[in-house]
Write a protein that holds these residues in place. Structure first.
Motif, PDB file in Angstrom:
ATOM      1  N   THR A 183       0.676  -1.299  -0.125  1.00 45.62           N
ATOM      2  CA  THR A 183      -0.006  -0.080   0.137  1.00 45.62           C
ATOM      3  C   THR A 183       0.931   1.006   0.092  1.00 45.62           C
ATOM      4  O   THR A 183       0.542   2.054  -0.946  1.00 45.62           O
ATOM      5  N   VAL A 184       2.002   1.158   0.916  1.00 47.27           N
ATOM      6  CA  VAL A 184       2.686   2.331   0.737  1.00 47.27           C
ATOM      7  C   VAL A 184       3.319   2.734  -0.581  1.00 47.27           C
ATOM      8  O   VAL A 184       3.451   3.629  -1.168  1.00 47.27           O
ATOM      9  N   LEU A 185       3.773   1.590  -1.234  1.00 48.61           N
ATOM     10  CA  LEU A 185       4.338   1.383  -2.737  1.00 48.61           C
ATOM     11  C   LEU A 185       3.331   2.033  -3.613  1.00 48.61           C
ATOM     12  O   LEU A 185       3.622   2.904  -4.211  1.00 48.61           O
ATOM     13  N   ALA A 186       1.945   1.785  -3.325  1.00 49.23           N
ATOM     14  CA  ALA A 186       0.995   2.198  -4.481  1.00 49.23           C
ATOM     15  C   ALA A 186       0.985   3.766  -4.066  1.00 49.23           C
ATOM     16  O   ALA A 186       0.646   4.690  -5.192  1.00 49.23           O
ATOM     17  N   ILE A 187       0.906   4.429  -2.944  1.00 46.56           N
ATOM     18  CA  ILE A 187       0.822   5.734  -2.646  1.00 46.56           C
ATOM     19  C   ILE A 187       1.912   6.332  -2.988  1.00 46.56           C
ATOM     20  O   ILE A 187       1.639   7.524  -4.095  1.00 46.56           O
ATOM     21  N   ILE A 188       3.382   5.902  -3.152  1.00 50.49           N
ATOM     22  CA  ILE A 188       4.429   6.565  -3.476  1.00 50.49           C
ATOM     23  C   ILE A 188       4.202   6.632  -5.193  1.00 50.49           C
ATOM     24  O   ILE A 188       4.641   7.543  -5.738  1.00 50.49           O
ATOM     25  N   GLU A 189       4.089   5.323  -5.756  1.00 49.50           N
ATOM     26  CA  GLU A 189       4.100   5.264  -7.219  1.00 49.50           C
ATOM     27  C   GLU A 189       2.962   6.161  -7.835  1.00 49.50           C
ATOM     28  O   GLU A 189       2.853   6.767  -8.944  1.00 49.50           O
ATOM     29  N   GLN A 190       1.794   6.266  -7.404  1.00 51.72           N
ATOM     30  CA  GLN A 190       0.632   7.102  -7.883  1.00 51.72           C
ATOM     31  C   GLN A 190       1.202   8.382  -7.986  1.00 51.72           C
ATOM     32  O   GLN A 190       0.531   9.124  -9.126  1.00 51.72           O
ATOM     33  N   GLN A 191       2.059   9.101  -7.328  1.00 52.85           N
ATOM     34  CA  GLN A 191       2.258  10.573  -7.335  1.00 52.85           C
ATOM     35  C   GLN A 191       3.820  10.516  -8.095  1.00 52.85           C
ATOM     36  O   GLN A 191       4.281  12.011  -8.020  1.00 52.85           O
TER      37      GLN A 191
END
Length: 940
Positions: A510-518
């Protein structure tokens, strides 16, 4: 238009005009041409009729000559009333050409003469036109004072058409006075009348004003529907001004709903039309709304420049309403960096608005004043301003602006640590600001903070994730790195709060998904988009580029002048990026299963991805392997920041890599060893092997780290693994699916620069070497043959897409003013960042053998402006470039080994670079990292 004495043929033409304007225009034009040389009354009536047809179909300049000729003929024949009717039409023409307040004296004089002739019908029609001009001047209160008695006259005279026009004009004045219910009633009456009479253009004008009414109430979806109906009518009628009016307003609504690219495209096109038609008031309004979009993007200097242009035009036209609004908007742009100046501007605007009797404008000024007072640390004054804003908005029942008041009041509640009050205000605001994503993400962030404070951490994270999706959408709606970055900067606290909470309660995935999104959103958008800059804008951009470059090359250029030239160049580039409609770009969610499969297929010998992100004084470090996702954190304390600076900052690099210093050091390469321990997890270090691909997704200052030179157990990182950088996981997949379309090579070299830079005596030898080693037939452009304009012409023709390999041996320069000024120097010109993005490469592997080819400007949100990234946007699949100054003699050794390995069967660029670096490390002559360490690969 209609006169009792008008011949029957002319009457019929004018009746046709209201239903089929273009047909009537052509009929009237032919009649006028047949009678143009005559001096009879027939010729005068034909001129009068054609003049009105030209006015109604937007041929304003074309209307003046026949109307003036007709007036002269009528006077010669003693037809004073019809001569006055021509004067009325000429005043309408002057109004349409943006005549200012001085025209009102001529309207008044004409009305006096008509009254003296007892021409009641023509007088009432002229007074109706005069009110339309007063509306254009922003004098709504004058319109509302005069309209009731005039309506009674028109009704008594049976002038139904003109009565409908007056209802529409009165509605416009009522809208500007925030009397929305009364405005709707007047517009409904006018629309019903014109629908019954089957007058499509008047109906289209009603749709425009109905949309404007909805816009003023922030009902943008409904407003767009009205403008779309108007667009259909005006496009079918072939009326460019009115169609541009509809398109411009569609753009306004799109911009307020977060569709910035569509808004920019529509408003720039409309502005061009208005300027060509000399409708300067609408040019002013376009500048205003372009400024609003720039402001929403956080490009405050661009916004302020647009507002100043708008205000200047409005003042020249004596339009006090627009001028006051522009002063308010300029104050708003200043509030972020110069709050004291913003305060003065807003207070002056408040005084002017009080005279205009516009409660909506008065409330908006007070709302903006509240924000400035809060910035200045004056909560009591901010609270008072919010109360006044609430009073104004309540007086007109403007729920959306009341929602904005509640959002601002919630910030005061947060400052006072009153979370329950903040939550109550934000929930009320959420109910009325559902069409404003720029407010919705702030509301969700605030609600997340309230939930986190109440211990509802899962609820808080859900709010944060929904807010971040809105921020992502807003960033994607632009086509500019600076705009995307500014939106991220505004949302930095949201990003930090979301990551802090996700690290505490969510999975590493989930942390990775947040970072990748931006991550690197504009790079992804621009690689995806096809750009075509209109010829006139392209020419303006080129001229401004040359002015800027000349100023940069002159050491005595004052900094203020350089800033102004850069700002003008940035504004043109911002416009160029938005001249085409940009369809929404759908970014799929990160699919780790598919990603892992793609990575394993691309790198069968093994792979690991390291992803970095800065947040809340922490460095998140995520390790992605075929089997797991692991998260570690490092505190970004002064020691780690100092270590990063020593290894990344150009001014510190010599201390780290200087050979003389290393000879006396007790711990050779100590900083590089210490930083490697911080940046590369122990588990990753333990599993590295020379054939493994180590993919790095860097952040902020780490974009300028020479990763191959990190030290692990007395070895360079490039000896332990094949190191390559990728902009993001999503972009790696995008580039990986972009195989080269070409087969041949293109080699560009330059050794003489006419005093603009030192000569490169080794460039010719490098070009010859690459031509010999390149595993494909090659075209060579050296010296004067490497003409930048010729290259750009070939790019526009699609000719560069046929090259699989592109090698450039020359100088490159970066400049602290902006990454957009990074450039490759050629024999008699330069290729700027803004040129490289339009090269139209077809998935080529590019070797940029220059100084500083990988250096650039890292903006918040990891939007990076560098020549290396510009080449990716320009169609490259992989770019090898140097972060450091390049010595063309010593650097030739690396280039030679690189191409030797690239020529091997099944070789990939990342492996070839790693093997070339290892070859030099193993040699006695070229082992120093200053020779090989600055080269890095970006891409797939």
């Amino acid at each position: 238009m209609f006169l009792p004495t008008l011949p029957a043929d002319c009457q019929r033409i004018l009746h046709v005009l209201l239903r089929a304007p273009q047909r009537a225009y052509h009929i009237a034009q032919r009649a006028y041409q047949r009678s143009a040389s005559a001096t009879s009354l027939t010729a005068a009536f034909c001129g009068y009729t054609f003049g009105w047809c030209a006015l109604y179909t937007e041929h304003v300049a074309e209307a003046q000559e026949p109307l003036q000729a007709a007036q002269t003929l009528f006077e010669q024949h003693g037809e004073q009333l019809t001569a006055l009717a021509c004067r009325r039409a000429l005043l309408v023409a002057a109004w349409k050409q943006s005549a200012g307040a001085q025209l009102q004296a001529q309207w008044e004089a004409l009305c006096i003469e008509l009254a003296a002739h007892s021409a009641d019908q023509l007088l009432a029609q002229t007074q109706t036109d005069r009110l339309g001009h007063l509306n254009a001047l922003g004098r709504s209160q004058d319109v509302l004072k005069l309209a009731p008695s005039l309506a009674a006259q028109l009704h008594a005279l049976g002038l139904t058409f003109d009565l409908g026009r007056l209802w529409r004009m009165s509605a416009f004045a009522l809208i500007n006075s925030a009397q929305f219910a009364q405005a709707k009633q007047q517009l409904d009456q006018a629309r019903e009348l014109f629908a019954e009479l089957r007058y499509p253009l008047e109906l289209g004008r009603c749709y425009i004003d109905s949309g404007y009414l909805l816009q003023r109430q922030d009902q943008f979806s409904a407003a767009q529907d009205c403008f779309e109906q108007a667009h259909v009518i005006f496009a079918r009628a072939g009326l460019p001004y009115l169609d541009a009016m509809a398109q411009y307003n569609i753009g306004i609504s799109a911009g307020r709903m977060g569709q910035a690219a569509q808004a920019m495209h529509l408003m720039l096109a409309a502005r061009k039309t208005f300027f060509e038609l000399e409708r300067m008031l609408m040019v002013s309004k376009c500048d205003n709304d372009l400024g609003v979009i720039a402001h929403m993007a956080g490009l405050y200097e661009l916004a302020a420049a647009a507002y100043r242009r708008s205000q200047l035009i409005a003042e020249q036209l004596d339009n006090q309403h627009t001028a006051t609004q522009m002063q308010m908007n300029q104050g708003l742009t200043m509030s972020h960096q110069r709050p004291q100046l913003a305060l003065r501007l807003l207070q002056q605007a408040d005084e002017a608005a009080a005279l205009l009797n516009d409660p909506l404008l008065c409330g908006q000024i007070q709302l903006n004043l509240a924000g400035v007072w809060r910035t200045l640390g004056q909560p009591a004054e901010a609270h008072t301003a919010l109360q006044q804003a609430q009073h104004w908005f309540t007086s007109i029942n403007h729920q959306v602006n009341l929602g904005k008041v509640w959002v601002e009041a919630s910030q005061l509640a947060f400052d006072a640590a009153d979370f329950s009050r903040a939550a109550e205000l934000l929930q009320r605001a959420a109910a009325v600001l559902h069409e404003r994503p720029d407010f919705r993400w702030r509301i969700l962030h605030g609600l997340g903070r309230c939930a986190a404070h109440a211990g509802q951490r899962a609820v808080a994270l859900d709010h944060y994730l929904e807010a971040l999706q809105l921020v992502h959408n807003l960033r994607q709606s632009f086509a500019s790195e600076h705009a995307s970055s500014s939106v991220f900067r505004a949302a930095q606290a949201l990003f930090d709060d979301a990551l802090v909470l996700a690290v505490e309660i969510a999975t590493p995935a989930t942390v990775l998904a947040i970072i990748e999104q931006q991550r690197a959103l504009m790079l992804s958008r621009q690689i995806h988009d096809q750009r075509l800059i209109p010829a006139e804008l392209h020419a303006s951009l080129q001229r401004q580029k040359q002015r800027l470059l000349r100023a940069i090359e002159q050491p005595q250029t004052p900094a203020k002048q350089l800033d102004l030239l850069m700002q003008q160049y940035l504004e043109l580039w911002f416009q160029a990026q938005h001249t085409q409609p940009r369809p929404p770009m759908i970014t799929p969610e990160l699919d780790l299963v598919a990603l892992r499969a793609n990575l394993s297929a691309a790198y069968p010998a093994g792979w690991t991805v390291l992803i970095y992100a800065e947040y809340a004084e922490q460095l998140a470090l995520i390790t992605l392997t075929a089997a797991s996702v692991e998260l570690e954190q490092r505190p970004l304390d002064p020691r780690l920041r100092r270590l990063i600076d020593r290894c990344c900052a150009p001014e510190e690099r010599n201390n780290t890599f200087g050979l003389a210093l290393q000879r006396v050091s007790a711990r050779p390469w100590a900083d590089l060893s210490d930083l490697a321990q911080q940046l590369i997890p122990a588990a990753v270090q333990a599993n590295l092997h020379p054939d493994q691909h180590l993919l790095i997704v860097a952040c902020q200052a780490l974009h300028t780290l020479t990763w191959p030179t990190l030290r692990l157990d007395s070895h360079w990182l490039c000896e332990r693994a094949i190191v390559q950088q990728i902009p993001s996981l999503t972009l790696w997949q995008q580039l990986q699916q972009q195989p080269s379309k070409g087969h041949d090579g293109l080699i560009i070299g330059c050794e003489h620069f006419h005093g603009r830079a030192l000569d490169l005596p080794g460039a010719k030898a490098e070009v010859a070497l690459v031509e010999r080693l390149l595993p494909a037939p090659a075209e060579v452009l050296f010296g004067a043959q490497a003409d930048p304009q010729a290259l750009l012409q070939r790019a526009r023709a699609g000719d560069l897409a046929r090259f699989r390999w592109l090698h450039i041996a020359s100088h490159a320069q970066i400049h602290p003013v902006s990454g957009l000024v990074a450039r490759i120097l050629l024999h008699d010109g330069d290729l700027l960042y803004t040129d490289l993005v339009d090269l139209g490469l077809g998935g080529a592997t590019v070797v940029l053998s220059t100084c500083y080819g990988a250096s650039g400007e890292a903006l918040p949100g990891d939007e990076v402006l560098s020549l290396q990234r510009a080449l990716l946007i320009g169609g490259a699949r992989t770019v090898i470039a140097n972060l450091w100054p390049s010595n063309d003699q010593r650097g030739l050794a690396l280039i030679e080994r690189l191409y030797v390995h690239l020529a091997q069967p099944d070789s990939d660029a990342a492996s070839a670079l790693a093997l070339a670096q290892r070859d030099l490390i193993a040699s006695a002559e070229h082992a120093a990292p200053l020779i090989w360490g600055g080269f890095q690969l970006l891409g797939a």
